[in-house]
Design a protein around this motif. Structure first.
Motif, PDB file in Angstrom:
ATOM      1  N   THR A  70       0.838  -1.203   0.000  1.00  0.00           N
ATOM      2  CA  THR A  70       0.000   0.000   0.000  1.00  0.00           C
ATOM      3  C   THR A  70       0.872   1.252   0.000  1.00  0.00           C
ATOM      4  O   THR A  70       1.813   1.344   0.789  1.00  0.00           O
ATOM      5  N   PRO A  71       0.562   2.214  -0.862  1.00  0.00           N
ATOM      6  CA  PRO A  71       1.323   3.465  -0.824  1.00  0.00           C
ATOM      7  C   PRO A  71       1.175   4.153   0.543  1.00  0.00           C
ATOM      8  O   PRO A  71       0.155   3.993   1.227  1.00  0.00           O
ATOM      9  N   PHE A  72       2.180   4.908   0.919  1.00  0.00           N
ATOM     10  CA  PHE A  72       2.110   5.677   2.164  1.00  0.00           C
ATOM     11  C   PHE A  72       1.010   6.726   2.049  1.00  0.00           C
ATOM     12  O   PHE A  72       0.916   7.435   1.036  1.00  0.00           O
ATOM     13  N   LEU A  73       0.177   6.818   3.060  1.00  0.00           N
ATOM     14  CA  LEU A  73      -0.876   7.833   3.089  1.00  0.00           C
ATOM     15  C   LEU A  73      -0.288   9.128   3.655  1.00  0.00           C
ATOM     16  O   LEU A  73       0.645   9.097   4.454  1.00  0.00           O
ATOM     17  N   PRO A  74      -0.845  10.265   3.268  1.00  0.00           N
ATOM     18  CA  PRO A  74      -0.312  11.523   3.786  1.00  0.00           C
ATOM     19  C   PRO A  74      -0.634  11.700   5.275  1.00  0.00           C
ATOM     20  O   PRO A  74      -1.616  11.162   5.783  1.00  0.00           O
ATOM     21  N   LEU A  75       0.217  12.444   5.945  1.00  0.00           N
ATOM     22  CA  LEU A  75      -0.017  12.815   7.347  1.00  0.00           C
ATOM     23  C   LEU A  75      -0.806  14.115   7.389  1.00  0.00           C
ATOM     24  O   LEU A  75      -0.733  14.928   6.465  1.00  0.00           O
ATOM     25  N   GLN A  76      -1.525  14.301   8.485  1.00  0.00           N
ATOM     26  CA  GLN A  76      -2.279  15.539   8.655  1.00  0.00           C
ATOM     27  C   GLN A  76      -1.954  16.147  10.016  1.00  0.00           C
ATOM     28  O   GLN A  76      -1.831  15.426  11.001  1.00  0.00           O
ATOM     29  N   THR A  88      -1.569  19.084   5.390  1.00  0.00           N
ATOM     30  CA  THR A  88      -1.449  17.693   4.938  1.00  0.00           C
ATOM     31  C   THR A  88      -0.159  17.576   4.145  1.00  0.00           C
ATOM     32  O   THR A  88       0.126  18.422   3.293  1.00  0.00           O
ATOM     33  N   PHE A  89       0.612  16.542   4.458  1.00  0.00           N
ATOM     34  CA  PHE A  89       1.901  16.390   3.770  1.00  0.00           C
ATOM     35  C   PHE A  89       2.262  14.907   3.681  1.00  0.00           C
ATOM     36  O   PHE A  89       1.827  14.099   4.496  1.00  0.00           O
ATOM     37  N   PRO A  90       3.061  14.539   2.699  1.00  0.00           N
ATOM     38  CA  PRO A  90       3.424  13.125   2.531  1.00  0.00           C
ATOM     39  C   PRO A  90       4.463  12.685   3.558  1.00  0.00           C
ATOM     40  O   PRO A  90       5.319  13.472   3.958  1.00  0.00           O
ATOM     41  N   ILE A  91       4.379  11.419   3.979  1.00  0.00           N
ATOM     42  CA  ILE A  91       5.409  10.838   4.839  1.00  0.00           C
ATOM     43  C   ILE A  91       6.687  10.692   4.024  1.00  0.00           C
ATOM     44  O   ILE A  91       7.775  10.995   4.472  1.00  0.00           O
ATOM     45  N   VAL A  92       6.514  10.193   2.814  1.00  0.00           N
ATOM     46  CA  VAL A  92       7.625   9.988   1.897  1.00  0.00           C
ATOM     47  C   VAL A  92       7.244  10.669   0.591  1.00  0.00           C
ATOM     48  O   VAL A  92       6.160  10.430   0.055  1.00  0.00           O
ATOM     49  N   GLU A  93       8.120  11.512   0.103  1.00  0.00           N
ATOM     50  CA  GLU A  93       7.861  12.185  -1.169  1.00  0.00           C
ATOM     51  C   GLU A  93       7.822  11.172  -2.303  1.00  0.00           C
ATOM     52  O   GLU A  93       8.686  10.301  -2.395  1.00  0.00           O
ATOM     53  N   TYR A 102      10.362   2.024  -8.487  1.00  0.00           N
ATOM     54  CA  TYR A 102       9.604   1.812  -7.262  1.00  0.00           C
ATOM     55  C   TYR A 102       9.655   3.017  -6.334  1.00  0.00           C
ATOM     56  O   TYR A 102      10.622   3.772  -6.335  1.00  0.00           O
ATOM     57  N   ASN A 103       8.615   3.150  -5.531  1.00  0.00           N
ATOM     58  CA  ASN A 103       8.574   4.078  -4.418  1.00  0.00           C
ATOM     59  C   ASN A 103       8.317   3.266  -3.154  1.00  0.00           C
ATOM     60  O   ASN A 103       7.815   2.142  -3.216  1.00  0.00           O
ATOM     61  N   ALA A 104       8.648   3.834  -2.004  1.00  0.00           N
ATOM     62  CA  ALA A 104       8.415   3.143  -0.733  1.00  0.00           C
ATOM     63  C   ALA A 104       6.923   2.910  -0.538  1.00  0.00           C
ATOM     64  O   ALA A 104       6.087   3.725  -0.945  1.00  0.00           O
TER      65      ALA A 104
END
Length: 179
Positions: A70-76, A88-93, A102-104
């Motif tokens: 599952t892709p990383f969900l953004p943090l809020q 709201t911002f991504p944990i991992v860009e 690939y992305n994490a």
């Protein structure tokens, strides 16, 4: 020089141990995996899988890990007492694939381990649960490992001596090989 009975003994059936075992099995090297736990782990350890690890899974022909992760969900960020996010911002860009496609992503450890066990089983390798390394010695010919196997619900323990050409300690920081 005498031949060892087991080419490779892997101590620990977490992701690291099973990836090592799968690497040998894919290269037609017989491998034996032992795990001290009586059942497969249900809990979570590090759920993040990094891009380079996905490359290893691709190399080992286990592509479904990337597909099921599952892709990383953004943090809020929220103001105290508010349910409305003010940031709201991504944990991992997310990065556009260049040399690495690939992305994490996230994947629960029980799911990852089940997929790895399935691939190992297809290659004739199974995890021996309830088998704990007690000691090991090494000489010019072999590594000699003494293990205790737990049998049944009655708590019976049976010792076994294993001679291996190589021993991989993948049992974590809290017991056995890595002390």
């Amino acid at each position: 020089m005498t031949a060892c009975t087991t080419p490779v003994l892997v101590v620990g059936a977490g992701p690291t141990g099973m990836i090592a075992a799968l690497t040998f099995a894919r290269n037609n090297v017989p491998v034996r995996i032992i795990e001290k736990e009586l059942q497969h782990r249900r809990g979570q350890r590090g759920p993040g899988i990094q891009p380079r690890t996905f490359e290893v899974f691709h190399f080992l022909r286990v592509p479904e890990i990337h597909g099921r992760a599952t892709p990383f969900l953004p943090l809020q960020e929220h103001n105290r007492g508010s349910l409305e996010p003010h940031n709201t911002f991504p944990i991992v860009e997310y990065t556009e694939p260049t040399g690495n496609p690939y992305n994490a992503k996230f994947m629960g450890q029980p799911t990852l381990e089940a997929i790895l066990r399935d691939h190992l089983a297809k290659l004739g390798c199974t995890v021996k649960l309830g088998t704990q390394l007690i000691s090991c010695t090494q000489d010019e010919e072999c590594v000699r490992a003494k293990v205790v196997k737990h049998r049944g619900d009655d708590g019976e323990e049976v010792e076994e001596d294993i001679e291996a050409a190589y021993l991989i300690g993948a049992d974590g920081a809290n017991w056995g090989m890595t002390r």
